[in-house]
Design a protein around this motif. Sequence first.
Motif, short mmCIF file in Angstrom:
data_model
loop_
_atom_site.label_atom_id
_atom_site.label_comp_id
_atom_site.label_asym_id
_atom_site.label_seq_id
_atom_site.Cartn_x
_atom_site.Cartn_y
_atom_site.Cartn_z
N ASN A 87 -53.81 13.93 -14.84
CA ASN A 87 -54.77 15.17 -14.53
C ASN A 87 -54.87 15.54 -12.59
OD1 ASN A 87 -55.87 13.05 -13.62
ND2 ASN A 87 -57.59 13.18 -15.29
N LYS A 88 -54.25 14.71 -11.82
CA LYS A 88 -53.45 14.99 -10.49
C LYS A 88 -52.92 15.82 -10.46
CE LYS A 88 -56.96 11.19 -8.95
NZ LYS A 88 -56.58 9.95 -8.84
N ASP A 89 -53.07 16.46 -9.24
CA ASP A 89 -51.60 16.71 -8.45
C ASP A 89 -51.26 16.23 -7.70
OD1 ASP A 89 -49.92 18.63 -6.88
OD2 ASP A 89 -50.88 19.78 -6.94
N VAL A 90 -49.95 15.77 -8.33
CA VAL A 90 -49.14 14.45 -7.07
C VAL A 90 -49.16 15.17 -5.96
CG1 VAL A 90 -47.43 12.56 -7.86
CG2 VAL A 90 -48.64 13.89 -9.66
N PHE A 91 -48.45 16.11 -6.30
CA PHE A 91 -47.52 16.77 -4.89
C PHE A 91 -49.23 16.52 -3.89
CE2 PHE A 91 -45.20 19.38 -1.79
CZ PHE A 91 -43.98 18.90 -2.17
N ASP A 92 -50.00 16.76 -4.42
CA ASP A 92 -51.39 16.57 -3.19
C ASP A 92 -51.05 15.15 -2.57
OD1 ASP A 92 -51.86 19.02 -2.74
OD2 ASP A 92 -53.53 18.59 -4.47
N ALA A 93 -50.80 13.88 -3.26
CA ALA A 93 -50.76 12.34 -3.14
C ALA A 93 -49.42 12.66 -2.88
CB ALA A 93 -51.01 12.20 -4.27
N VAL A 94 -48.07 12.85 -2.66
CA VAL A 94 -47.23 13.21 -2.16
C VAL A 94 -47.40 13.29 -0.31
CG1 VAL A 94 -45.18 14.40 -1.26
CG2 VAL A 94 -45.72 13.23 -3.35
N LYS A 95 -48.01 14.36 -0.42
CA LYS A 95 -48.75 15.32 0.98
C LYS A 95 -49.50 14.39 1.70
CE LYS A 95 -48.74 19.63 -0.29
NZ LYS A 95 -49.41 20.82 -0.90
N GLU A 96 -50.40 13.51 1.00
CA GLU A 96 -51.51 12.71 1.24
C GLU A 96 -50.32 11.60 1.95
OE1 GLU A 96 -54.76 12.62 -0.66
OE2 GLU A 96 -55.03 15.13 -0.50
N GLY A 97 -49.33 11.26 2.30
CA GLY A 97 -48.39 9.95 2.28
C GLY A 97 -49.22 8.14 0.86
N LYS A 98 -50.29 10.03 0.20
CA LYS A 98 -50.26 8.52 -1.01
C LYS A 98 -48.90 8.04 -1.92
CE LYS A 98 -54.83 8.74 -0.53
NZ LYS A 98 -55.90 9.53 -0.70
N PHE A 99 -48.80 8.49 -2.36
CA PHE A 99 -47.75 8.79 -3.85
C PHE A 99 -46.58 8.95 -3.16
CE2 PHE A 99 -45.22 9.62 -7.58
CZ PHE A 99 -46.00 9.11 -8.42
N ARG A 100 -44.94 7.35 -3.00
CA ARG A 100 -43.78 8.51 -2.74
C ARG A 100 -43.17 9.24 -2.78
NH1 ARG A 100 -41.01 2.80 -1.86
NH2 ARG A 100 -39.58 3.97 -1.36
N GLU A 101 -42.39 10.17 -2.22
CA GLU A 101 -41.85 12.09 -2.07
C GLU A 101 -40.72 11.30 -3.33
OE1 GLU A 101 -40.46 13.83 0.95
OE2 GLU A 101 -40.77 15.58 -0.18
N ASP A 102 -39.86 10.33 -3.36
CA ASP A 102 -38.34 10.30 -4.20
C ASP A 102 -39.19 9.89 -5.05
OD1 ASP A 102 -39.98 7.46 -2.80
OD2 ASP A 102 -38.09 6.53 -2.31
N LEU A 103 -40.12 8.87 -5.48
CA LEU A 103 -40.48 8.96 -6.37
C LEU A 103 -41.19 9.97 -7.31
CD1 LEU A 103 -41.55 6.57 -8.56
CD2 LEU A 103 -43.39 6.42 -7.58
N TYR A 104 -41.75 10.74 -6.55
CA TYR A 104 -42.28 11.84 -7.70
C TYR A 104 -41.31 12.74 -8.03
CZ TYR A 104 -43.72 17.20 -7.48
OH TYR A 104 -44.12 18.40 -8.15
N TYR A 105 -39.77 12.60 -7.45
CA TYR A 105 -38.44 13.81 -7.79
C TYR A 105 -38.64 12.68 -9.06
CZ TYR A 105 -39.63 16.78 -3.94
OH TYR A 105 -40.61 18.16 -3.31
N ARG A 106 -38.31 11.15 -9.06
CA ARG A 106 -37.54 10.61 -10.22
C ARG A 106 -37.98 11.00 -11.12
NH1 ARG A 106 -34.83 8.84 -12.43
NH2 ARG A 106 -33.26 7.34 -13.10
N LEU A 107 -39.77 10.78 -11.23
CA LEU A 107 -40.36 11.16 -12.20
C LEU A 107 -40.43 12.59 -12.76
CD1 LEU A 107 -43.50 8.77 -11.50
CD2 LEU A 107 -41.51 8.24 -13.20
N ASN A 108 -40.72 13.44 -11.72
CA ASN A 108 -40.96 15.10 -12.14
C ASN A 108 -39.94 15.36 -12.50
OD1 ASN A 108 -42.70 17.19 -12.70
ND2 ASN A 108 -42.46 17.51 -10.38
N THR A 109 -38.30 15.06 -13.51
CA THR A 109 -37.06 15.89 -13.26
C THR A 109 -37.37 16.34 -14.44
OG1 THR A 109 -36.30 13.34 -13.74
CG2 THR A 109 -34.46 15.00 -14.52
N VAL A 110 -37.99 16.29 -15.03
CA VAL A 110 -38.65 17.68 -16.21
C VAL A 110 -40.14 17.71 -16.46
CG1 VAL A 110 -38.87 18.69 -18.53
CG2 VAL A 110 -36.51 17.69 -17.62
N PRO A 111 -40.70 18.55 -15.78
CA PRO A 111 -42.15 18.56 -15.85
C PRO A 111 -42.32 19.68 -17.04
CG PRO A 111 -41.23 20.49 -13.85
CD PRO A 111 -40.29 19.62 -14.31
N LEU A 112 -43.80 18.66 -17.66
CA LEU A 112 -44.43 19.78 -18.95
C LEU A 112 -45.58 19.72 -18.46
CD1 LEU A 112 -44.19 20.15 -21.86
CD2 LEU A 112 -44.00 17.62 -21.91
#
Length: 412
Positions: free
Chosen positions: A153-178
């Motif tokens: 329920n958070k904006d994961v991309f914000d977490a990516v920008k803050e260095g709290k969430f791996r960018e590669d994992l974000y793209y891997r999970l977000n193959t299909v955004p729903l």
Amino acid sequence: MDVQEIKNRFGIIGNSPLLNRAIDIARQVAPTDISVLITGESGSGKEVFSHIIHSMSPRKHGPFIAVNCGAIPEGTIDSELFGHEKGSFTGAHEARKGYFEVVDGGTIFLDEVAELPIGTQARLLRVLETGEYIRVGSSKVQKTNVRVIAATNKDVFDAVKEGKFREDLYYRLNTVPLKIPALRERKEDIYLLFRKFIADFTDKYRSPSVQLDPDAQQMLMNYSWPGNVRQLKNIAEQIAVLEKNRDITAEGMLNYIPNESGNNLPMRIEKSSKDDFSERDILYKVLFDMKKDMVELKKLVAEIIRNEGNSADFSSHQQAINQLYRDIELPQSSAGSNDQHTLTIHQPKSEKNYGRMDEAHEVEESLSLFEKESDLIKKALKKHKGKRKLAAQELGISERTLYRKIKELDLN
Ligand SMILES: Nc1ncnc2c1ncn2[C@@H]1O[C@H](COP(=O)(O)OP(=O)(O)O)[C@@H](O)[C@H]1O
Ligand SMILES: [Mg+2]
């Protein structure tokens, strides 16, 4: 199966274009093995969608597990997800299979995925890319075949920008955004949902049926529904059980939903109850902030333990912890300076380097630091043959604090 058939089968209510679009995406992605990242506010139906996707996939007869990543302590999450070997950390009396092992051939729903610690994110990326994982405390690489559906329920991309969430994992999970729309973005569904829930609950509790007058209906539509469908469902249940007057007016509705800045009600009824609401708001905020502090604190402590032996980082962590303690104002045992809040952390001289595998162990140790204070002080004093200056240095506290602690803890 078309969208309407899916709604019937899974009990999905609503007909707004945004909801239909989400169902259509779920329908298309379900038969594949592609990871899906479901975003949407709390209570909007993310978990429902994870079930739809699993049940319409070739894995439907395989296992399905929903894991709330935000609810598992950072220290045990690797072991929960990937298992551990006997003796891999204090309390690991038996070897244990992790979810990725148990769910082989099925689907894992990772709820609140943005809460995953960085170390766990690396393990997750690996299992997503190669199907490989390693139990905590083992060196044997194992294979599994699991489809991952994640939600946040958070904006994961914000977490990516803050260095709290791996960018590669974000793209891997977000193959299909729903994206699941919030209830306030599909006002046309609100009354439909309410009717359905009221019918279900009056049936369940064998209570008389309920009618809403037009003003009450309008009030439902205008409310912002921060808790989305879950909140609407709860309110329908309360009304089904509690309401004596089964013909509900806008005024009657005020017993169940707060009047937000007065603009969701016809003028004549605008009154009271606003105060209770803001008071409750403040309480929520206090609780929320407290939880945030706890999470921050846990992370810091875990990080410190991970960096054990790296003395350069140590003093900055000590400062950060002290600051945090000042911020959250722990109750004081006696009045005094800020020093009262100083948490002492033992910095070992050995070059012991815990690997990432030992995270569970690390946190368990770190949490008991609070209780081990006097133990540590005794050890430091002993090591430096009673020389308080050296002991204080090693403990990372001032000599003055050490004097006070010795007195407080009765260590003389
Ligand atoms: N479109 C819908 N129609 C009927 N019930 C729904 C719908 N969306 C959500 N719900 C119900 O609302 C509640 C919250 O849904 P859930 O999937 O747990 O939300 P989230 O995971 O986003 O917090 C559940 O009881 C679910 O069955
Ligand atoms: Mg949920």
